[in-house]
Design a protein around this motif. Structure first.
Motif, mmCIF file in Angstrom:
data_model
loop_
_atom_site.group_PDB
_atom_site.id
_atom_site.type_symbol
_atom_site.label_atom_id
_atom_site.label_comp_id
_atom_site.label_asym_id
_atom_site.label_seq_id
_atom_site.Cartn_x
_atom_site.Cartn_y
_atom_site.Cartn_z
ATOM 1 N N VAL A 1 2.366 19.314 26.645
ATOM 2 C CA VAL A 1 2.273 18.854 25.261
ATOM 3 C C VAL A 1 1.669 19.971 24.411
ATOM 4 C CG1 VAL A 1 1.425 17.063 23.710
ATOM 5 C CG2 VAL A 1 1.874 16.513 26.121
ATOM 6 N N THR B 1 3.336 15.996 13.555
ATOM 7 C CA THR B 1 1.914 15.886 13.889
ATOM 8 C C THR B 1 1.215 14.936 12.923
ATOM 9 O OG1 THR B 1 1.886 18.148 14.733
ATOM 10 C CG2 THR B 1 -0.240 17.161 14.191
ATOM 11 N N ARG C 1 -1.893 9.083 14.751
ATOM 12 C CA ARG C 1 -0.938 8.432 15.642
ATOM 13 C C ARG C 1 -1.639 8.033 16.938
ATOM 14 N NH1 ARG C 1 4.225 9.173 14.586
ATOM 15 N NH2 ARG C 1 3.842 11.301 13.819
ATOM 16 N N GLU D 1 1.564 4.320 20.047
ATOM 17 C CA GLU D 1 2.720 4.760 19.264
ATOM 18 C C GLU D 1 3.461 5.882 19.977
ATOM 19 O OE1 GLU D 1 1.726 4.192 14.614
ATOM 20 O OE2 GLU D 1 0.247 5.360 15.709
ATOM 21 N N TYR D 2 2.705 6.849 20.493
ATOM 22 C CA TYR D 2 3.333 7.915 21.273
ATOM 23 C C TYR D 2 4.118 7.331 22.453
ATOM 24 C CZ TYR D 2 0.748 11.882 19.167
ATOM 25 O OH TYR D 2 0.253 12.848 18.328
ATOM 26 N N TRP E 1 7.545 5.637 21.596
ATOM 27 C CA TRP E 1 8.517 6.688 21.240
ATOM 28 C C TRP E 1 8.954 7.484 22.471
ATOM 29 C CZ3 TRP E 1 7.393 12.069 21.368
ATOM 30 C CH2 TRP E 1 8.338 12.896 20.760
ATOM 31 N N LEU E 2 7.976 7.901 23.274
ATOM 32 C CA LEU E 2 8.271 8.761 24.401
ATOM 33 C C LEU E 2 8.993 8.016 25.521
ATOM 34 C CD1 LEU E 2 7.926 11.685 25.290
ATOM 35 C CD2 LEU E 2 5.671 11.095 26.217
ATOM 36 N N LEU F 1 -3.818 11.851 22.644
ATOM 37 C CA LEU F 1 -2.917 12.409 23.652
ATOM 38 C C LEU F 1 -3.517 12.253 25.054
ATOM 39 C CD1 LEU F 1 -1.772 15.601 21.721
ATOM 40 C CD2 LEU F 1 -0.330 13.641 22.330
ATOM 41 N N LEU G 1 -3.004 8.686 25.984
ATOM 42 C CA LEU G 1 -1.600 8.529 26.370
ATOM 43 C C LEU G 1 -1.394 8.902 27.836
ATOM 44 C CD1 LEU G 1 1.515 8.271 25.667
ATOM 45 C CD2 LEU G 1 1.396 10.734 25.168
#
Length: 260
Positions: A5, A31, A35, A39-40, A43-44, A74, A77
């Motif tokens: 990432v 960016t 977020r 949410e990540y 989407w991912l 992140l 996540l």
């Protein structure tokens, strides 16, 4: 597989790498430090599925960021949705492993060090790495892999945005290579394109000449970043490496797993 990432000022790039280091898939999102990990993940997960992968295929995560506020979400996540404790470039087991021979090493952006690591691994001798991102940066890496410093200039889109914002009658134009080789524009739009495009060509040529004169030895010039290919036709660079930062993350992850 490794999920690398790269969180930059404009975009966050996610890349999925196979065991042999090849990039199996890559995705980018704007960016936004606000977020959330959830949410990540939504989407991912959809993008992974479209490429034929599942969350369980990810066996490692490494993050490089120049946006400190984006790091926590992140990391969440990686932990919550991939069951991994993310390595952070420049920290702990993922320490740089190269000498930052500058006056303020703690202020060097992660992306610039990652580019230096990947560039040195791929090309012997002295290097200049030009990264066309939010800023346009020139980074100097010597023959033994030490980061020696560089140059920071406004990025192409940043320069254009400032110009349009400050001049009421100037239109917003797309950044592209001019089809007409003349630098003297006949319309407002062509004059703006000439100023931005040929202005950057002149800047690259001039700064590279000065940097090479200061180094005093043969230098390999590598370009990276989304807009690098715009200038490739002018033979300003010895190589264009669009995934240099991701390659640097993969190298750090690989090194961190080797026994001491």
């Amino acid at each position: 597989m490794l999920l690398a990432v790269d969180a930059g000022n404009t975009n966050v790039v996610f890349a999925l790498l196979a065991e042999d280091g090849s990039i199996a898939a890559r995705w980018r999102i704007a960016t936004d430090p606000r977020r959330t990990a959830d949410e990540y993940a939504v989407w991912l997960h959809q993008l992974l599925s479209l490429e034929g992968y599942a969350r369980g295929d990810v066996t490692g995560v490494i993050i490089g960021t120049v946006v400190p506020r984006a790091l926590h979400n992140l990391q969440v996540l990686a932990h919550k949705y991939f069951g991994q404790e993310a390595m952070v470039a420049g920290q702990g087991a993922a320490g740089w492993g190269i000498r930052l021979d500058v006056d303020e090493p703690h202020n060097v952006g992660a992306d610039r060090v990652l580019n230096a690591i990947a560039g040195h691994a791929a090309y012997p001798g002295d290097l200049v790495v030009i990264d066309f991102g939010t800023a346009t940066t020139f980074d100097v890496v010597d023959y033994d892999g030490a980061y020696k410093g560089g140059i920071i200039a406004p990025g192409i889109n940043l320069s254009l945005d400032a110009l349009v914002a400050a001049a009421a009658k100037l239109p917003r134009i797309a950044i592209e290579a001019p089809t007409d080789p003349t630098v003297i524009g006949r319309t407002t739009a062509s004059q703006m394109l000439s100023g931005i495009y040929w202005g950057y060509v002149a800047m690259i040529e001039g700064l590279l000449a000065r940097v090479k004169a200061e180094i005093g030895r043969p230098v390999t010039c590598i370009a990276t970043g989304g807009l690098a290919t715009l200038f490739q036709q002018h033979h300003l660079f010895d190589a264009v490496e669009p995934d240099l930062t991701i390659r640097g993350l993969a190298l750090l992850h690989q090194r961190s797993r080797k026994p001491a």
